[in-house]
Design an enzyme around this catalytic site. Sequence first.
Site, PDB file in Angstrom:
ATOM      1  N   LYS A  40       0.648  -1.320  -0.130  1.00 56.76           N
ATOM      2  CA  LYS A  40      -0.104  -0.156   0.353  1.00 56.76           C
ATOM      3  C   LYS A  40       0.777   1.091  -0.128  1.00 56.76           C
ATOM      4  O   LYS A  40       0.231   2.551  -0.670  1.00 56.76           O
ATOM      5  CB  LYS A  40      -1.200  -0.437   0.900  1.00 56.76           C
ATOM      6  CG  LYS A  40      -1.115   1.186   1.919  1.00 56.76           C
ATOM      7  CD  LYS A  40      -2.660   1.097   2.704  1.00 56.76           C
ATOM      8  CE  LYS A  40      -2.453   2.895   3.899  1.00 56.76           C
ATOM      9  NZ  LYS A  40      -1.611   3.797   4.006  1.00 56.76           N
ATOM     10  N   ASN A  41       2.459   1.044   0.606  1.00 54.76           N
ATOM     11  CA  ASN A  41       2.628   2.655   1.618  1.00 54.76           C
ATOM     12  C   ASN A  41       3.683   2.831  -0.357  1.00 54.76           C
ATOM     13  O   ASN A  41       4.203   3.855  -0.165  1.00 54.76           O
ATOM     14  CB  ASN A  41       2.947   2.697   2.204  1.00 54.76           C
ATOM     15  CG  ASN A  41       2.165   2.677   3.464  1.00 54.76           C
ATOM     16  OD1 ASN A  41       0.960   2.845   3.139  1.00 54.76           O
ATOM     17  ND2 ASN A  41       2.932   2.782   4.563  1.00 54.76           N
ATOM     18  N   CYS A  54      -5.480   8.065   8.902  1.00 58.48           N
ATOM     19  CA  CYS A  54      -5.595   7.959   9.759  1.00 58.48           C
ATOM     20  C   CYS A  54      -5.361   8.963  11.028  1.00 58.48           C
ATOM     21  O   CYS A  54      -4.144   9.496  10.829  1.00 58.48           O
ATOM     22  CB  CYS A  54      -4.457   7.048   9.802  1.00 58.48           C
ATOM     23  SG  CYS A  54      -5.218   5.248   9.706  1.00 58.48           S
ATOM     24  N   ARG A  71      -0.092  15.505  12.688  1.00 61.53           N
ATOM     25  CA  ARG A  71       0.913  15.026  11.748  1.00 61.53           C
ATOM     26  C   ARG A  71       0.696  16.118  10.603  1.00 61.53           C
ATOM     27  O   ARG A  71       0.037  15.882   9.757  1.00 61.53           O
ATOM     28  CB  ARG A  71      -0.121  13.602  10.908  1.00 61.53           C
ATOM     29  CG  ARG A  71       0.097  12.656  11.862  1.00 61.53           C
ATOM     30  CD  ARG A  71      -0.892  11.488  11.036  1.00 61.53           C
ATOM     31  NE  ARG A  71       0.099  10.412  10.053  1.00 61.53           N
ATOM     32  CZ  ARG A  71      -0.688   9.929   9.437  1.00 61.53           C
ATOM     33  NH1 ARG A  71      -1.579   9.242   9.544  1.00 61.53           N
ATOM     34  NH2 ARG A  71       0.315   8.979   8.488  1.00 61.53           N
ATOM     35  N   ASP A 125       3.452   0.612  11.827  1.00 63.67           N
ATOM     36  CA  ASP A 125       2.679  -0.089  11.811  1.00 63.67           C
ATOM     37  C   ASP A 125       1.965  -1.128  12.539  1.00 63.67           C
ATOM     38  O   ASP A 125       0.663  -1.752  12.057  1.00 63.67           O
ATOM     39  CB  ASP A 125       2.445   0.041  10.310  1.00 63.67           C
ATOM     40  CG  ASP A 125       2.107   1.342   9.510  1.00 63.67           C
ATOM     41  OD1 ASP A 125       1.655   2.667  10.028  1.00 63.67           O
ATOM     42  OD2 ASP A 125       2.432   1.654   8.490  1.00 63.67           O
ATOM     43  N   ARG A 154      -9.615   0.139   4.139  1.00 60.57           N
ATOM     44  CA  ARG A 154      -8.246   1.121   3.395  1.00 60.57           C
ATOM     45  C   ARG A 154      -7.573   0.797   2.554  1.00 60.57           C
ATOM     46  O   ARG A 154      -5.976   1.133   1.881  1.00 60.57           O
ATOM     47  CB  ARG A 154      -8.314   3.004   4.274  1.00 60.57           C
ATOM     48  CG  ARG A 154      -9.180   4.046   3.730  1.00 60.57           C
ATOM     49  CD  ARG A 154      -8.941   4.880   4.506  1.00 60.57           C
ATOM     50  NE  ARG A 154      -7.206   5.448   4.250  1.00 60.57           N
ATOM     51  CZ  ARG A 154      -6.099   5.277   5.490  1.00 60.57           C
ATOM     52  NH1 ARG A 154      -6.577   5.771   7.080  1.00 60.57           N
ATOM     53  NH2 ARG A 154      -5.431   5.588   5.027  1.00 60.57           N
TER      54      ARG A 154
HETATM   55  C1  UD1 Z   1       3.923   6.975   6.181  1.00 61.22           C
HETATM   56  C2  UD1 Z   1       3.044   5.909   6.606  1.00 61.22           C
HETATM   57  C3  UD1 Z   1       2.679   5.313   7.482  1.00 61.22           C
HETATM   58  C4  UD1 Z   1       3.125   5.261   8.370  1.00 61.22           C
HETATM   59  C5  UD1 Z   1       4.866   6.025   8.432  1.00 61.22           C
HETATM   60  C6  UD1 Z   1       6.306   5.940   9.589  1.00 61.22           C
HETATM   61  C7  UD1 Z   1       2.297   5.833   4.086  1.00 61.22           C
HETATM   62  C8  UD1 Z   1       1.307   6.835   3.233  1.00 61.22           C
HETATM   63  N1  UD1 Z   1       2.433   6.097   5.548  1.00 61.22           N
HETATM   64  O1  UD1 Z   1       3.488   7.828   7.111  1.00 61.22           O
HETATM   65  O2  UD1 Z   1       1.819   3.915   7.229  1.00 61.22           O
HETATM   66  O3  UD1 Z   1       3.470   4.802  10.058  1.00 61.22           O
HETATM   67  O4  UD1 Z   1       5.238   6.427   7.196  1.00 61.22           O
HETATM   68  O5  UD1 Z   1       6.568   4.607   9.185  1.00 61.22           O
HETATM   69  O6  UD1 Z   1       3.077   6.035   3.194  1.00 61.22           O
HETATM   70  N2  UD1 Z   1       6.230  14.622  10.835  1.00 61.22           N
HETATM   71  C9  UD1 Z   1       6.606  15.715  10.464  1.00 61.22           C
HETATM   72  N3  UD1 Z   1       6.439  16.389  10.063  1.00 61.22           N
HETATM   73  C10 UD1 Z   1       5.937  16.486   8.844  1.00 61.22           C
HETATM   74  C11 UD1 Z   1       6.898  14.482   8.402  1.00 61.22           C
HETATM   75  C12 UD1 Z   1       6.290  13.996   9.092  1.00 61.22           C
HETATM   76  O7  UD1 Z   1       6.339  15.972  12.292  1.00 61.22           O
HETATM   77  O8  UD1 Z   1       6.894  17.213   7.785  1.00 61.22           O
HETATM   78  C13 UD1 Z   1       6.608  13.374  12.173  1.00 61.22           C
HETATM   79  C14 UD1 Z   1       5.563  12.733  11.676  1.00 61.22           C
HETATM   80  O9  UD1 Z   1       4.300  13.271  12.643  1.00 61.22           O
HETATM   81  C15 UD1 Z   1       5.713  11.048  12.373  1.00 61.22           C
HETATM   82  C16 UD1 Z   1       7.345  11.036  12.431  1.00 61.22           C
HETATM   83  O10 UD1 Z   1       7.286  12.931  11.383  1.00 61.22           O
HETATM   84  O11 UD1 Z   1       5.707  11.691  13.997  1.00 61.22           O
HETATM   85  C17 UD1 Z   1       7.275  10.402  11.386  1.00 61.22           C
HETATM   86  O12 UD1 Z   1       5.499  10.496  10.494  1.00 61.22           O
HETATM   87  P1  UD1 Z   1       6.185  10.079   8.357  1.00 61.22           P
HETATM   88  O13 UD1 Z   1       7.491   8.877   8.862  1.00 61.22           O
HETATM   89  O14 UD1 Z   1       5.708  11.973   7.431  1.00 61.22           O
HETATM   90  O15 UD1 Z   1       5.143   9.179   8.295  1.00 61.22           O
HETATM   91  P2  UD1 Z   1       3.787   9.770   7.372  1.00 61.22           P
HETATM   92  O16 UD1 Z   1       4.662   9.429   5.987  1.00 61.22           O
HETATM   93  O17 UD1 Z   1       3.005  10.160   7.509  1.00 61.22           O
END
Ligand code: UD1
Length: 418
Positions: free
Chosen positions: A23-24, A118, A123, A306, A398
């Site tokens: 999915k990701n 989610c 986030r 996850d 999803r």
């Molecule tokens: C992706 C995955 C999700 C997984 C996560 C961590 C997808 C679609 N989703 O989510 O399933 O749980 O990686 O492996 O691929 N953060 C910031 N600022 C930012 C971006 C992130 O502070 O601009 C923080 C987030 O709040 C979180 C951490 O960084 O605490 C990691 O987030 P991130 O790796 O970006 O997760 P997602 O890409 O949202």
Amino acid sequence: MAKLLIAGGRHPLQGTIKISGAKNAAVAIIPAAILTSAPVRIENLPEINDIQALVEILEFLGVHAQWESPSTLSVDASTLDKWEPPYELVKKLRASYYLIGALVGRFGRAEVPVPGGCDLGPRPIDQHIKGLTALGAKVEVEHGIIKVEAKKLIGANIYLDIVSVGATINIMLAAVRAKGKTVIENAAKEPEIVDVANFLNAMGAQIRGAGTDVIKITGVSELGPVNHSVIPDRIEAGTYMIAAAATAGNVLLCDVIPKHIDPIVAKLREMGVTVDVADDQVRVIGCHLPQAVDIKTFPYPGFPTDLQSLAMVLLTQANGSSIITENVFEGRFKHVDELKRMGARIKVEGRTAIIEGCSQLSGAPVRATDLRAGAAFVVAGMLAEGETVISDIGHIYRGYEKICSKLNSLGANITEID
Ligand code: UD1
């Protein structure tokens, strides 16, 4: 709204299942397809709602997308003529933020509502914005819409303050057609990032270092046609491995990349579960009383956040108390209250949860608080005495292809009810 009815009893899961495409990776590769006006063919896409939603968004933007089979999509983005996907579609999934990088990479502009997905606590997307700004884009967030404009994207050195999967991929998408060289430091290293980079490189992009914490991208003026098969879903694999272990079952998973599931294999073995790994298959043979273990979630190659809620369910059956520390998301313990209603004994303090083992769970009505938590309740329901009814199952669909029929083929008893 449909619900899932799960008959409990901890019947051991037995049999073989095939793991679907990741999915990701898929939710980034589909937006990436609009970076070219040449034909794109994507195989091994999972049949899940997030993919359907993304295809609908692409069609809204003027892209011609056609399913050749339930898992193969051909995309012709030569007719793409809009850069403002609507809130009604974007709110369905978190990954709609990849439309920002892809649209800016293609058009130099994007107007994308702040994405849904989610609820795992705050986030922010500040690192995405920091990256796009460094590439020369003007980014404003107004009335819930992220507005990005760039006359010309210029390669830059970007050091991410936090390891972020989404920011790493989004910056890659924007940078592949920028002028000059972009370097992303402190990049995330998830296998899905490597898959997206492989997809883009097959289109003619020049990305080096994906899978390490330094990614170097030399911009190219055009991208060409591509035929790509998405990697297997390590989180889906981990979900069924945990389900097999929790029910003391014996399950063979096909179509996995063993390297991607190393952290899960290691944890299950530490608990006394037998895990046999070969080529692209893994067999999990559960034991009746797994050992308690401590788990700390971390970005890849650490234990995946996850699978945290699923691991928690397994640990309710372990011999002794276990500690889970959630290091990735601030608010990812929303499933705990629902599990407690099923009889689990869990105490949360900040980012730490203490789980008492040997708990007899009992069936109860629960609400899928997010995608992976929903899957965790499915496993908890199979372990419980009596019946469990899960509501808000849209979250589960999803991200999991045919979860009910896959588990039922292994001996579970799950039905969708109105
Ligand atoms: C992706 C995955 C999700 C997984 C996560 C961590 C997808 C679609 N989703 O989510 O399933 O749980 O990686 O492996 O691929 N953060 C910031 N600022 C930012 C971006 C992130 O502070 O601009 C923080 C987030 O709040 C979180 C951490 O960084 O605490 C990691 O987030 P991130 O790796 O970006 O997760 P997602 O890409 O949202």
